[in-house]
Design a protein around this motif. Structure first.
Motif, PDB file in Angstrom:
ATOM      1  N   THR A  56      24.245  38.322   1.487  1.00  0.00           N
ATOM      2  CA  THR A  56      23.918  38.781   2.626  1.00  0.00           C
ATOM      3  C   THR A  56      22.701  39.684   1.929  1.00  0.00           C
ATOM      4  O   THR A  56      21.699  39.956   2.879  1.00  0.00           O
ATOM      5  CB  THR A  56      25.017  40.009   3.075  1.00  0.00           C
ATOM      6  OG1 THR A  56      26.088  39.177   3.492  1.00  0.00           O
ATOM      7  CG2 THR A  56      24.486  40.868   4.140  1.00  0.00           C
ATOM      8  N   ALA A  57      22.587  40.130   0.789  1.00  0.00           N
ATOM      9  CA  ALA A  57      21.373  40.952   0.408  1.00  0.00           C
ATOM     10  C   ALA A  57      20.284  40.037   0.313  1.00  0.00           C
ATOM     11  O   ALA A  57      19.111  40.497   0.451  1.00  0.00           O
ATOM     12  CB  ALA A  57      21.781  41.664  -0.855  1.00  0.00           C
ATOM     13  N   THR A  58      20.408  38.966  -0.316  1.00  0.00           N
ATOM     14  CA  THR A  58      19.510  37.946  -0.487  1.00  0.00           C
ATOM     15  C   THR A  58      18.872  37.511   1.112  1.00  0.00           C
ATOM     16  O   THR A  58      17.674  37.289   1.134  1.00  0.00           O
ATOM     17  CB  THR A  58      19.751  36.623  -0.992  1.00  0.00           C
ATOM     18  OG1 THR A  58      20.360  37.077  -2.705  1.00  0.00           O
ATOM     19  CG2 THR A  58      18.657  35.586  -1.611  1.00  0.00           C
TER      20      THR A  58
ATOM     21  N   PRO B 275      15.862  41.652  -4.970  1.00  0.00           N
ATOM     22  CA  PRO B 275      17.253  42.194  -5.504  1.00  0.00           C
ATOM     23  C   PRO B 275      17.655  41.095  -6.709  1.00  0.00           C
ATOM     24  O   PRO B 275      16.693  39.964  -6.720  1.00  0.00           O
ATOM     25  CB  PRO B 275      18.244  41.909  -4.237  1.00  0.00           C
ATOM     26  CG  PRO B 275      17.025  40.962  -3.495  1.00  0.00           C
ATOM     27  CD  PRO B 275      15.890  41.272  -3.641  1.00  0.00           C
TER      28      PRO B 275
ATOM     29  N   GLY C 179      18.874  39.302   3.723  1.00  0.00           N
ATOM     30  CA  GLY C 179      18.440  40.296   4.331  1.00  0.00           C
ATOM     31  C   GLY C 179      16.846  40.493   3.661  1.00  0.00           C
ATOM     32  O   GLY C 179      15.860  41.145   4.344  1.00  0.00           O
ATOM     33  N   TRP C 180      16.885  40.223   2.557  1.00  0.00           N
ATOM     34  CA  TRP C 180      15.410  40.449   1.676  1.00  0.00           C
ATOM     35  C   TRP C 180      14.337  39.132   1.790  1.00  0.00           C
ATOM     36  O   TRP C 180      13.269  39.391   2.234  1.00  0.00           O
ATOM     37  CB  TRP C 180      15.833  40.638   0.235  1.00  0.00           C
ATOM     38  CG  TRP C 180      14.687  40.596  -0.456  1.00  0.00           C
ATOM     39  CD1 TRP C 180      13.586  41.584  -0.739  1.00  0.00           C
ATOM     40  CD2 TRP C 180      13.948  39.550  -1.455  1.00  0.00           C
ATOM     41  NE1 TRP C 180      12.913  41.577  -1.676  1.00  0.00           N
ATOM     42  CE2 TRP C 180      12.825  40.347  -2.105  1.00  0.00           C
ATOM     43  CE3 TRP C 180      14.404  38.222  -1.832  1.00  0.00           C
ATOM     44  CZ2 TRP C 180      12.103  39.433  -2.961  1.00  0.00           C
ATOM     45  CZ3 TRP C 180      13.630  37.700  -2.596  1.00  0.00           C
ATOM     46  CH2 TRP C 180      12.378  37.974  -3.145  1.00  0.00           C
TER      47      TRP C 180
ATOM     48  N   ARG D 287      28.617  39.587  -0.559  1.00  0.00           N
ATOM     49  CA  ARG D 287      27.473  40.633  -0.553  1.00  0.00           C
ATOM     50  C   ARG D 287      26.146  40.330  -0.994  1.00  0.00           C
ATOM     51  O   ARG D 287      24.992  40.590  -0.530  1.00  0.00           O
ATOM     52  CB  ARG D 287      27.779  41.638  -1.314  1.00  0.00           C
ATOM     53  CG  ARG D 287      28.980  42.869  -0.507  1.00  0.00           C
ATOM     54  CD  ARG D 287      29.324  44.069  -1.408  1.00  0.00           C
ATOM     55  NE  ARG D 287      29.634  43.973  -2.647  1.00  0.00           N
ATOM     56  CZ  ARG D 287      31.103  43.728  -3.214  1.00  0.00           C
ATOM     57  NH1 ARG D 287      31.981  43.978  -2.454  1.00  0.00           N
ATOM     58  NH2 ARG D 287      31.152  43.659  -4.372  1.00  0.00           N
ATOM     59  N   HIS D 288      26.175  39.370  -2.141  1.00  0.00           N
ATOM     60  CA  HIS D 288      25.139  38.982  -2.811  1.00  0.00           C
ATOM     61  C   HIS D 288      24.063  37.961  -1.704  1.00  0.00           C
ATOM     62  O   HIS D 288      22.933  38.143  -1.591  1.00  0.00           O
ATOM     63  CB  HIS D 288      25.423  38.233  -4.169  1.00  0.00           C
ATOM     64  CG  HIS D 288      24.340  37.404  -4.823  1.00  0.00           C
ATOM     65  ND1 HIS D 288      23.637  38.579  -5.637  1.00  0.00           N
ATOM     66  CD2 HIS D 288      23.817  36.315  -5.184  1.00  0.00           C
ATOM     67  CE1 HIS D 288      22.748  37.716  -6.422  1.00  0.00           C
ATOM     68  NE2 HIS D 288      22.769  36.454  -5.912  1.00  0.00           N
TER      69      HIS D 288
END
Length: 181
Positions: A131-133, A3, A135-136, A128-129
């Protein structure tokens, strides 16, 4: 495929000294690349992703702590702008006449409400940024080196109040210094 990983690196616990960085993933190698204000780039560290460890969100959820060996990277999430800045129906300046000044005072709550809504959306986008990081990148990083213990990110509360007090004191001292010149 990763991402978008745009961050600002904090050099001090006070939150000052931020520098733009980008996390890049190529195969199993993670790079922290410093992005200069004029477009220059410099690789800070490049290592296998398993050498990075102890990834955790910051106390506010708007940033990330990532360790490489004994080196801590305090990263603050960056969110893109909500728009191009246009779309305001009311002018941001006021003329010298009393009617324009009165209309500006009437429009002040609208400006404040708009600024609050924009800030709330920015904070939500930064979270959100993060959380996405997490998760990835979270499942890909390794464990701390043997014998090394890593504590959680610093808590808020009194520490945050002290940090803001120190920031305000520095700003006031600068204002007094500039005013006396």
């Amino acid at each position: 495929m990763s991402p978008p990983l745009r961050w600002a690196r904090r050099f001090t616990p006070l939150g000052i000294g931020r520098r733009g960085v980008r996390l890049e993933m190529s195969g199993a190698v993670l790079s922290v690349v410093r992005v200069g204000p004029l477009g220059g780039e410099r690789t800070v560290v490049t290592a296998p992703v398993r050498e990075f460890h102890s990834i955790a969100p910051s106390r506010s959820g708007r940033g990330l702590h990532l360790w490489h060996g004994a080196r801590l990277f305090r990263l603050v999430g960056s969110a893109g702008s909500a728009g191009d800045g246009g779309g305001n129906d009311v002018s941001t300046g006021s003329a010298d006449d009393p009617i324009s000044a009165f209309l500006a005072v009437l429009a002040l709550p609208l400006y404040l409400w708009s600024a609050l809504a924009e800030h709330t959306e920015k904070v939500a986008a930064e979270r959100r940024h993060v959380t996405a990081t997490l998760g990835w990148l979270g499942p890909r990083v390794g464990l701390p080196p043997p014998g090394m213990t890593v504590g959680p990110p610093l808590p808020g509360g009194w520490l945050t109040a002290g940090r803001w007090t120190l920031r305000l004191a520095v700003l006031c001292a600068l204002a007094v210094l500039i005013a006396t010149l």
